[in-house]
Design an enzyme around this catalytic site. Sequence first.
Site, PDB file in Angstrom:
ATOM      1  N   GLY A 267       0.825  -1.190   0.000  1.00 10.49           N
ATOM      2  CA  GLY A 267       0.000   0.000   0.000  1.00 10.49           C
ATOM      3  C   GLY A 267       0.867   1.250   0.000  1.00 10.49           C
ATOM      4  CB  CYS A 268       0.253   4.687  -1.203  1.00 13.55           C
ATOM      5  SG  CYS A 268      -1.446   4.944  -0.633  1.00 13.55           S
ATOM      6  CE1 TYR A 269      -1.547   8.116   4.157  1.00 10.82           C
ATOM      7  CE2 TYR A 269      -3.447   6.687   3.802  1.00 10.82           C
ATOM      8  CZ  TYR A 269      -2.908   7.955   3.944  1.00 10.82           C
ATOM      9  OH  TYR A 269      -3.728   9.063   3.887  1.00 10.82           O
TER      10      TYR A 269
ATOM     11  CB  SER B  18       5.153   6.758   3.218  1.00  8.34           C
ATOM     12  OG  SER B  18       4.062   6.577   4.104  1.00  8.34           O
TER      13      SER B  18
END
Length: 350
Positions: A152-154, A157
Amino acid sequence: MKIRVAIAGVSGYSGLELAKIILGHPSMDCIAVVASEGKSGQPLADIHPQLRGLSELVCQAPEMAWLEDAGCQTVFLCTPNEVSHSLVPEILGRKMKVIDLSGSFRLREASLYGSWYGFTHEAPELLLEAAYGLPEWRGESIRRARLVANPGCYPTSALLALLPLVRAGILVQDSEIICDSKSGVTGAGRSLRTDLLFGEVAENFRAYNPIKHRHAPEICQELGWDFDRFSFVPHLLPVKRGILSTIYVRFERPRTPDELEGIYRESYRDCPFVRLLGSSRLPELSAVNYSNFCDIGWHLAAGGRMAVIFSAIDNLVKGAAGQAVQNFNIMHGFAETTGLQETRNAESRG
């Protein structure tokens, strides 16, 4: 020889970003783009005007038998979770590899899908087989995989910022990690929702799904951290794209700037898409958007016993399509940066 690929779920934001990269990739031949039944037969350039003059592909219905007959070797899935869940076993059964951008194969425990994703997972054996597609940390398993679960993008990061510290064993065991993340609206997808209308988002800023966001167990799984000791709060920014995460951690003894610098440098010395800013500069969205970079910075606090870690990525590139291509490159033996060089210094093209 080019690898023959297809993109399923091409009508969304991640699908568009993926198409832009793949169409310029020197070692990929995109033989098909697949969309929902309602968009079958539409030219790709009509769905995404940014691709006018770049592609003559026409969207097809999701018929995996046709892709197999056409010699497709790898399928990228930008489809909803339940759709990916149903397509992946069929694609693998037809001897094609899969890079899945949904959440359907990220969690290793099938029992978690009912509470976090709202469906019953019926392929637990594939959850154990799937390689978690974080290239900087899972390169070997990605290289051997036929199924890659794009993170996932979160989580991308957060994990790139936290894994060096967790693996180094310098955090207080069982301490609380607080992750405060902010994302542009494209992270919510392209479907029509009242809370994502311009009038609701512009000049506004809000948190959503605090603590109970479905990406929290994914992050804890990869960190090996107790879910009850991890607080994840996502926020919606009034911008199109990008994620900035601010993360608070505690050390078991005071640490120096040089120690943190050494841990991060050692972790990412051979990673072309991670840029370490140290404590001299702070990550920001304008520096990473439209690129496959993750920028990481940090500041010590409480006499070196605590730190605030900062991480910035583009949610559609390093958080989705760019990372998927990075995984493709590893799977097929190409340099990680192949086809992604342009994203390294790209300007916005709409």
